[in-house]
Design a protein around this motif. Structure first.
Motif, PDB file in Angstrom:
ATOM      1  N   ILE A 188      22.249 -11.180  -9.521  1.00  0.00           N
ATOM      2  CA  ILE A 188      21.938 -12.439 -10.292  1.00  0.00           C
ATOM      3  C   ILE A 188      20.162 -11.997  -9.953  1.00  0.00           C
ATOM      4  CG2 ILE A 188      20.844 -14.482 -11.361  1.00  0.00           C
ATOM      5  CD1 ILE A 188      23.469 -15.531 -11.636  1.00  0.00           C
ATOM      6  N   GLY A 189      20.239 -12.191  -8.920  1.00  0.00           N
ATOM      7  CA  GLY A 189      18.914 -11.725  -7.687  1.00  0.00           C
ATOM      8  C   GLY A 189      18.820 -10.143  -7.804  1.00  0.00           C
ATOM      9  N   ILE A 190      19.470  -8.866  -8.090  1.00  0.00           N
ATOM     10  CA  ILE A 190      19.315  -7.910  -7.783  1.00  0.00           C
ATOM     11  C   ILE A 190      18.443  -7.511  -9.587  1.00  0.00           C
ATOM     12  CG2 ILE A 190      20.419  -5.659  -8.220  1.00  0.00           C
ATOM     13  CD1 ILE A 190      22.033  -6.199  -5.822  1.00  0.00           C
ATOM     14  N   PHE A 191      19.314  -8.337 -10.345  1.00  0.00           N
ATOM     15  CA  PHE A 191      19.169  -7.898 -12.060  1.00  0.00           C
ATOM     16  C   PHE A 191      17.560  -8.505 -11.997  1.00  0.00           C
ATOM     17  CE2 PHE A 191      18.792  -9.840 -16.193  1.00  0.00           C
ATOM     18  CZ  PHE A 191      19.269  -8.831 -17.239  1.00  0.00           C
ATOM     19  N   GLU A 192      17.427 -10.167 -11.616  1.00  0.00           N
ATOM     20  CA  GLU A 192      16.181 -10.220 -12.693  1.00  0.00           C
ATOM     21  C   GLU A 192      15.175  -9.485 -11.018  1.00  0.00           C
ATOM     22  OE1 GLU A 192      15.972 -14.190 -10.466  1.00  0.00           O
ATOM     23  OE2 GLU A 192      16.778 -14.956 -11.895  1.00  0.00           O
ATOM     24  N   ALA A 193      15.213  -8.811 -10.272  1.00  0.00           N
ATOM     25  CA  ALA A 193      14.150  -7.650  -9.572  1.00  0.00           C
ATOM     26  C   ALA A 193      13.432  -6.615 -10.268  1.00  0.00           C
ATOM     27  CB  ALA A 193      14.578  -7.786  -7.916  1.00  0.00           C
ATOM     28  N   GLY A 211       8.452  -7.707  -5.120  1.00  0.00           N
ATOM     29  CA  GLY A 211       7.294  -7.766  -5.658  1.00  0.00           C
ATOM     30  C   GLY A 211       7.679  -5.664  -5.379  1.00  0.00           C
ATOM     31  N   VAL A 212       8.486  -5.112  -3.975  1.00  0.00           N
ATOM     32  CA  VAL A 212       8.211  -4.120  -4.205  1.00  0.00           C
ATOM     33  C   VAL A 212       8.549  -2.830  -5.965  1.00  0.00           C
ATOM     34  CG1 VAL A 212      10.152  -2.140  -3.455  1.00  0.00           C
ATOM     35  CG2 VAL A 212       9.436  -4.189  -1.984  1.00  0.00           C
ATOM     36  N   ILE A 213       9.485  -3.256  -6.244  1.00  0.00           N
ATOM     37  CA  ILE A 213       9.768  -3.298  -7.722  1.00  0.00           C
ATOM     38  C   ILE A 213       8.561  -3.562  -8.625  1.00  0.00           C
ATOM     39  CG2 ILE A 213      11.644  -2.822  -9.913  1.00  0.00           C
ATOM     40  CD1 ILE A 213      12.546  -1.934  -7.214  1.00  0.00           C
ATOM     41  N   GLY A 214       8.044  -4.023  -8.707  1.00  0.00           N
ATOM     42  CA  GLY A 214       6.569  -4.545  -9.369  1.00  0.00           C
ATOM     43  C   GLY A 214       5.582  -4.027  -8.841  1.00  0.00           C
ATOM     44  N   LEU A 238      13.152   2.535  -4.312  1.00  0.00           N
ATOM     45  CA  LEU A 238      14.486   1.034  -5.061  1.00  0.00           C
ATOM     46  C   LEU A 238      15.266   0.045  -3.646  1.00  0.00           C
ATOM     47  CD1 LEU A 238      14.869   2.391  -8.576  1.00  0.00           C
ATOM     48  CD2 LEU A 238      13.718   0.942  -7.951  1.00  0.00           C
ATOM     49  N   ASN A 239      15.576   1.318  -3.113  1.00  0.00           N
ATOM     50  CA  ASN A 239      16.376   0.713  -2.205  1.00  0.00           C
ATOM     51  C   ASN A 239      15.871  -0.721  -0.983  1.00  0.00           C
ATOM     52  OD1 ASN A 239      15.378   2.010   0.464  1.00  0.00           O
ATOM     53  ND2 ASN A 239      17.547   2.801  -0.216  1.00  0.00           N
ATOM     54  N   ASP A 240      14.579  -0.424  -0.956  1.00  0.00           N
ATOM     55  CA  ASP A 240      13.502  -1.692  -0.326  1.00  0.00           C
ATOM     56  C   ASP A 240      13.874  -3.049  -0.872  1.00  0.00           C
ATOM     57  OD1 ASP A 240      13.163   0.120   1.690  1.00  0.00           O
ATOM     58  OD2 ASP A 240      11.221   0.299   1.040  1.00  0.00           O
ATOM     59  N   GLY A 241      13.973  -2.302  -2.750  1.00  0.00           N
ATOM     60  CA  GLY A 241      13.439  -3.271  -2.972  1.00  0.00           C
ATOM     61  C   GLY A 241      15.349  -4.804  -3.057  1.00  0.00           C
ATOM     62  N   VAL A 242      15.764  -3.717  -3.116  1.00  0.00           N
ATOM     63  CA  VAL A 242      17.214  -3.739  -3.651  1.00  0.00           C
ATOM     64  C   VAL A 242      17.794  -5.572  -2.469  1.00  0.00           C
ATOM     65  CG1 VAL A 242      19.742  -3.684  -3.846  1.00  0.00           C
ATOM     66  CG2 VAL A 242      17.535  -3.020  -5.171  1.00  0.00           C
ATOM     67  N   ALA A 249       0.966  -1.070   0.232  1.00  0.00           N
ATOM     68  CA  ALA A 249       0.160  -0.056   0.193  1.00  0.00           C
ATOM     69  C   ALA A 249       0.664   0.811  -0.299  1.00  0.00           C
ATOM     70  CB  ALA A 249      -1.276  -0.479   1.009  1.00  0.00           C
ATOM     71  N   LEU A 250       2.187   0.784   0.265  1.00  0.00           N
ATOM     72  CA  LEU A 250       2.975   2.405   0.422  1.00  0.00           C
ATOM     73  C   LEU A 250       3.540   2.938  -0.334  1.00  0.00           C
ATOM     74  CD1 LEU A 250       4.586   1.753   4.679  1.00  0.00           C
ATOM     75  CD2 LEU A 250       2.941   3.436   4.387  1.00  0.00           C
ATOM     76  N   VAL A 251       3.640   1.627  -1.043  1.00  0.00           N
ATOM     77  CA  VAL A 251       4.818   1.382  -2.213  1.00  0.00           C
ATOM     78  C   VAL A 251       4.030   1.625  -3.662  1.00  0.00           C
ATOM     79  CG1 VAL A 251       6.088   0.387  -4.407  1.00  0.00           C
ATOM     80  CG2 VAL A 251       6.629   0.186  -1.561  1.00  0.00           C
TER      81      VAL A 251
END
Length: 579
Positions: free
Chosen positions: A197-202, A252-255, A156-160, A67-69
């Motif tokens: 790889i995880g960051i790239f996928e995110a 999910g944050v980035i999406g 963005l840094n939340d997702g990373v 909701a916040l994002v």
């Protein structure tokens, strides 16, 4: 009492606290609402809460964070976000990874952590949560770019950070299962590759999925254009993207962020009625407000004061380490980045960026997630450090941000600037009303007589707004110059993009295109300089490539060969081109 009744009782308890804080902060405006919630929660925690308040990682990450994002995404200045995407990505990805690395280097010496736990601690403690900072920004009227940099980095840094945390936690859990040390289980190079790889996928996966869902949501809403249905669809988009990507192990944050931005940034949302857009934004605004309320008051209530006292020396050390790591990242990284930015980030902005490192909701959620997997002294130590740093940064950084902004000399909006912004905002609203009225008339949804009555009022107001804006600009030439500079910058960017697209289509050769682009770069540099004016936009002695080619080939073009305007502008070149 059933489980549902207990949950409702907890909600009523938390909202009662929030209501009392809201009444007090309304009467005493010097205290921010979020700060008041935290202080109230801390006081209740200190004397003992009569109601057991369960706070879990899933509650924050899966129920409240989307909701916040999504609300931030719907309301963020998309143009400013796009223009500053390079520094935002640099700070939220490179900056975050470097800061985690710094925490990992000192974690063993200062806190006695193993390397794996130190990396995990860095991933937990370093993501920023500038809710309090942004509310101060809104009150002070700080420049839009600074607001975008702080908000964009945090989103963005939340997702990373969640990606790094998940990778580190997976290694620790697997090593614990096999009864070996994490360093024996995985090498640093393998771990870094997994994180990369995880960051790239995110980033890529989140952007693709979020963009697709945001586009689909917009198309459906524009065809239905029903306010309540639009709210439901936006809810499905926000939480559907978040949960889907979370199940896939991506961000999910980035999406959710991209889905919200895409929904908000579709071409002026002209196919969605203003009433529908307003309702969707208002509902998400309320949802974000409730989410923030629950996060801050619960954070205070569940703060473990006994652990804070037990680990007080280490908490002080953690505060210092986090502040130093933040500063080490901000100043050198931004200074290096400024070499390639068209609009460098000033030192004053860097001071504010460094001070905006508040660590709250995501950090608390991640340490709670660790506590759900492990127990014992290490979990208590991590919980104490994270809760201690979160409480300190919220209370100290959040309440002193106004003084920091004053101290570094960042210009705030003066009354004339706020008036200009208000006039422009109202002008946009009037234009949207006129466009909607014309659409309703074309669709035979209102009779001509009603259309004339409505639009007469709005046209009269528009004329008054135009007059007021011109008089304000005449009275304050600095505002006019700023708008001229900003407009010229956007026009030159459009020139640059048009030439680049012509090169890609093969309409002009790369050699010619590069020379034309160089001309535009000269003018862009001039716009950013102190010597620029609308009457003298280019350096003395500058002759654009196309004019040099005219002279070389021997083609003469006189001013009386074409129609001129009042200030001698010509198509493709003006007085500035003839210098």
């Amino acid at each position: 009492m059933s489980g549902v009744e207990e949950q409702l009782l907890v909600l009523l308890y938390l909202f009662t606290i929030a209501a009392v804080v809201g009444i007090l902060t309304t009467r005493y405006s010097r205290v921010q609402y979020t700060t008041g919630l935290l202080v109230a929660g801390l006081l209740i925690s200190l004397i003992g809460s009569p109601v057991d308040v369960p706070l879990t990682s899933d509650l924050i990450l899966l129920a409240l964070l989307p909701a916040l994002v999504f609300d931030d995404a719907l309301n963020i200045d998309v143009r400013s976000f796009r223009e500053n995407i390079v520094p935002i990505l640099t700070l939220s990805v490179v900056g975050l990874l470097v800061s985690i690395g710094l925490i990992a280097l000192v974690g063993g010496t200062v806190f006695g952590f193993s390397l794996a736990i130190a990396v995990l601690f860095g991933a937990i403690i370093m993501p920023t949560d500038p809710v309090s900072v942004l509310s101060v920004f809104e009150e002070l009227g700080v420049p839009k770019r600074l607001n975008t940099l702080v908000e964009g980095e945090s989103l963005l840094n939340d997702g990373v950070s969640i990606v790094v945390y998940s990778s580190a936690l997976a290694v620790i859990v697997e090593a614990e299962t096999q009864g070996v040390d994490p360093s024996d289980f995985v090498t640093p190079s393998v771990f870094l590759a997994d994180v990369g790889i995880g960051i790239f996928e995110a980033l890529v996966g989140g952007a693709v999925v979020g963009g697709a869902v945001g586009y689909a949501a917009y198309e459906v809403i524009s065809r239905v254009d029903d306010e309540l249905t639009a709210v439901v669809i936006s809810f499905i988009a926000a939480y559907g993207v978040y949960l889907f990507l979370d199940l896939l192990g991506s961000s999910g944050v980035i999406g959710t962020l991209v889905a919200g931005i895409f929904l908000a940034a579709r071409p002026s949302r002209t196919e969605i009625s203003p009433a529908t857009s307003f309702t969707v934004e208002a509902i998400w605004g309320y949802a974000a407000f409730i989410a923030n309320t629950l996060v801050f008051v619960t954070l205070g209530v569940v703060t473990p004061f006994d652990l804070l006292l037990e680990y007080a020396p280490q908490i002080v050390a953690a505060i210092v380490v986090v502040f130093v790591a933040r500063a080490i990242v901000i100043y050198p990284l931004v200074s290096l980045l400024n070499r390639w930015l068209d609009r460098p980030i000033s030192r004053a902005y860097q001071h504010v960026l460094s001070w905006s490192g508040i660590h709250a909701s995501v950090s608390i959620a991640l340490v709670l997630g660790f506590a759900e997997s492990f127990s014992g002294p290490l979990t208590e130590q991590l919980s104490a450090l994270v809760f201690g740093v979160a409480a300190f940064t919220l209370l100290f950084n959040g309440t002193t941000m106004g003084r920091v902004v004053d101290r570094v000399g960042i210009s705030k909006q003066r009354p004339p600037e706020r008036l200009y912004e208000a006039l422009l905002g109202r002008l946009n609203g009037v234009d949207a009303a006129l466009e909607t009225a014309e659409r309703l008339l074309e669709d035979d949804e209102i009779p001509t007589s009603v259309f004339e009555n409505i639009t007469t009022v709005y046209r009269r107001e528009r004329a008054e707004l135009d007059t007021a804006i011109e008089r304000l600009l005449d009275m304050h030439p600095d505002i006019r110059e700023h708008e001229e500079r900003l407009g010229q910058h956007r026009i030159l960017i459009a020139e640059y993009e048009a030439i680049s697209e012509a090169m890609q289509r093969g309409e002009i050769s790369d050699d010619v295109g590069e020379r034309l682009l160089d001309d535009v770069k000269v003018e862009l540099d001039r716009v950013l300089s102190d010597e620029w004016t609308i009457e003298d936009p280019t350096p003395d002695g500058f002759t654009p490539y196309w004019r040099r080619e005219l002279n070389r080939v021997g083609v003469e073009v006189r001013r009386d060969d074409h129609e001129t305007t009042g200030d001698d502008d010509v198509a493709g070149g003006t007085d500035r081109s003839a210098k």
